[in-house]
Design an enzyme around this catalytic site. Structure first.
Site, PDB file in Angstrom:
ATOM      1  N   GLY A  33      77.318  23.194  49.346  1.00 27.67           N
ATOM      2  CA  GLY A  33      77.673  23.689  50.677  1.00 27.67           C
ATOM      3  C   GLY A  33      77.665  25.193  50.714  1.00 27.67           C
ATOM      4  O   GLY A  33      77.204  25.847  49.766  1.00 27.67           O
ATOM      5  N   ASN A  34      78.162  25.768  51.787  1.00 30.77           N
ATOM      6  CA  ASN A  34      78.255  27.230  51.862  1.00 30.77           C
ATOM      7  C   ASN A  34      79.499  27.629  52.647  1.00 30.77           C
ATOM      8  O   ASN A  34      80.243  26.777  53.139  1.00 30.77           O
ATOM      9  CB  ASN A  34      76.974  27.832  52.458  1.00 30.77           C
ATOM     10  CG  ASN A  34      76.743  27.363  53.879  1.00 30.77           C
ATOM     11  OD1 ASN A  34      77.518  27.661  54.768  1.00 30.77           O
ATOM     12  ND2 ASN A  34      75.672  26.614  54.086  1.00 30.77           N
ATOM     13  N   ARG A  35      79.723  28.919  52.774  1.00 29.39           N
ATOM     14  CA  ARG A  35      81.011  29.421  53.271  1.00 29.39           C
ATOM     15  C   ARG A  35      81.087  29.566  54.789  1.00 29.39           C
ATOM     16  O   ARG A  35      82.055  30.117  55.305  1.00 29.39           O
ATOM     17  CB  ARG A  35      81.306  30.780  52.626  1.00 29.39           C
ATOM     18  CG  ARG A  35      81.584  30.668  51.141  1.00 29.39           C
ATOM     19  CD  ARG A  35      81.739  32.017  50.508  1.00 29.39           C
ATOM     20  NE  ARG A  35      82.866  32.776  51.051  1.00 29.39           N
ATOM     21  CZ  ARG A  35      83.101  34.050  50.791  1.00 29.39           C
ATOM     22  NH1 ARG A  35      82.288  34.715  50.003  1.00 29.39           N
ATOM     23  NH2 ARG A  35      84.138  34.664  51.323  1.00 29.39           N
TER      24      ARG A  35
END
Ligand code: CTP
Length: 405
Positions: free
Chosen positions: A208-210
């Site tokens: 995933g990412n932020r």
């Protein structure tokens, strides 16, 4: 400055949720006059409205006649919010009927008017209601799309009152822009993507990412407050649905791509604020991947995901649509943040690119943002540090300018 809010309440079960909306207005120092219809009082009584607003409450024009309330309340309002707005109330407002204090107030108000409808799906979709909604919107009123979900009984569908906190935010947005500019996206269909995609390795793990989704949600909220019909394609965001916005939930980049491409076919504008993962594992295990006894870790092979922004910009569904991308850049040996932004704008072939300097990870999850909006026509608009809502409005201003070209 104290804002004078008239809160009209018509006779629907969602009236009980509007007590929270009223509290939000009063707690933020606004002066609220509640004008319920007689049937609204069947759901929530006058003492509740009166206690929460700190003022007497009347439904008919015959109370305190010497104050001419049927004219004064509407004339002196800065905004009128009708929540819930029933099918009957929308019909009366569209036809200019004035048989009680709320409908009289709607005829005398010259300020922005926001209707938050709530009713069963069949009533909302009925051609009579849809015609009344279209009439009210044509006249400049904001009529929110109801939310999807559980209705009064066991049934579900479109017709719920949007989250009161989100109605409150939307009304603040309408007030901020004032009566003249408030509905400049009316009749426009826009698509916004938000959040970060997940690429699954197995049923429980993902890459995933932020991305928090805050900027995309601010864009959707801002467009809805300016009258646009908004589809928000949301990837793994936990924020409440913005009022009046149709939310499509996705998880992976492929799902995001399919939802954005489908919604883009008829859209006047698309803003890709989401952070789609560029890569996904070549294989997704059906079962949870187990730890090996020898202490080794599995190698993860990745393949590229589609570049959605480039795809919708190169193969345009509508030549006249305005397509906006975001670029999170840090600058490197090959160029400055802005040089990399210009190159990305050309590569992706979009019309506008909102360039963020993310050195140090400053923007993720923050309420603030600063950016430069680069345009394919060479223009560059610097947006100083401020709220994500303020940046959202600048982006819609730039989009709107390109509609007119
Ligand atoms: N984007 C997209 N599809 C992808 C990746 C990104 O549509 N698979 C969109 C984002 O929503 C954003 C823009 O492209 O609007 C820029 O994303 P960014 O990750 O900064 O660009 P990349 O193409 O991934 O470029 P880089 O090589 O700098 O990572």
């Amino acid at each position: 400055m104290t804002v004078r809010v008239v809160l009209g309440v018509s006779g629907g079960i969602a009236a009980y949720k509007v007590c929270e909306l009223l509290r939000r207005f009063t707690e933020s120092g606004h002066d609220v006059t509640v004008v319920p219809t007689a049937s609204a009082l069947e759901f929530v009584g006058a003492p509740t409205w009166s206690a929460l607003s700190g003022k007497p409450v009347a439904t008919e024009v015959w109370t305190r006649v010497h104050e001419v309330p049927h004219v004064r309340i509407g004339q002196s309002a800065d905004v009128v919010v009708v929540a819930p707005a029933t099918a009957d109330l929308l019909a009366k407002a569209a036809h200019g009927l004035a048989d009680d204090l709320l409908t009289n107030t709607l005829l005398t108000a010259r300020c922005p008017v926001v209707f938050a409808p709530a009713m069963h799906t069949e009533m909302w979709e009925h051609p009579a209601t849809q015609a009344n909604v279209a009439t009210l919107r044509r006249r400049g009123a904001v009529v929110l799309e109801p939310a999807d979900g559980r209705l009064t009984g066991a049934d579900t569908g479109k017709g719920r009152l949007p989250d009161p906190a989100e109605i409150f935010e939307l009304v603040l947005g309408v007030l901020d822009r004032g009566a003249d500019a408030s509905q400049d996206l009316a009749g426009r269909k826009v698509v916004v993507s938000a959040g970060g995609t997940r690429e699954y390795l197995d049923p429980v793990r993902f890459l995933g990412n932020r991305s928090s989704g805050l900027q995309g949600y601010a864009l959707a909220r801002a467009a809805a407050s300016r009258g646009a019909h908004v589809t928000l394609v949301s990837a793994n965001v936990t924020l409440p649905d913005p009022a009046g916005v149709s939310v499509v939930r996705v998880e992976t980049t492929q799902q995001l791509r399919d939802a954005v491409v489908a919604a883009t076919a008829t859209a006047d504008a698309v803003v890709m604020a989401a952070a789609p993962a560029d890569f996904r594992p070549t294989a997704v295990s059906d079962a949870k991947i187990k730890k090996a006894d020898d202490g080794s870790a599995p190698a993860i092979e990745l393949e590229q995901n589609p570049d959605i922004l480039a795809e919708i910009s190169h193969d345009r569904a509508r030549e006249d649509a305005v397509i906006v991308g975001f670029a999170a850049e840090t600058g490197d040996a090959t160029g400055s943040v802005l040089e990399l932004g210009r190159a990305k704008l050309a590569r992706k072939a979009c019309d506008l690119l909102v360039v963020n300097d993310v050195s140090g990870g400053a923007v993720f999850g923050s309420a603030d943002n600063e950016a430069v909006v680069l345009a394919a026509d060479g223009a560059a608009v610097e947006v100083p540090r401020g709220s994500k809502t303020a940046l959202a409005h600048v982006i819609w201003d730039e989009v709107l300018r390109r509609f007119a070209d």
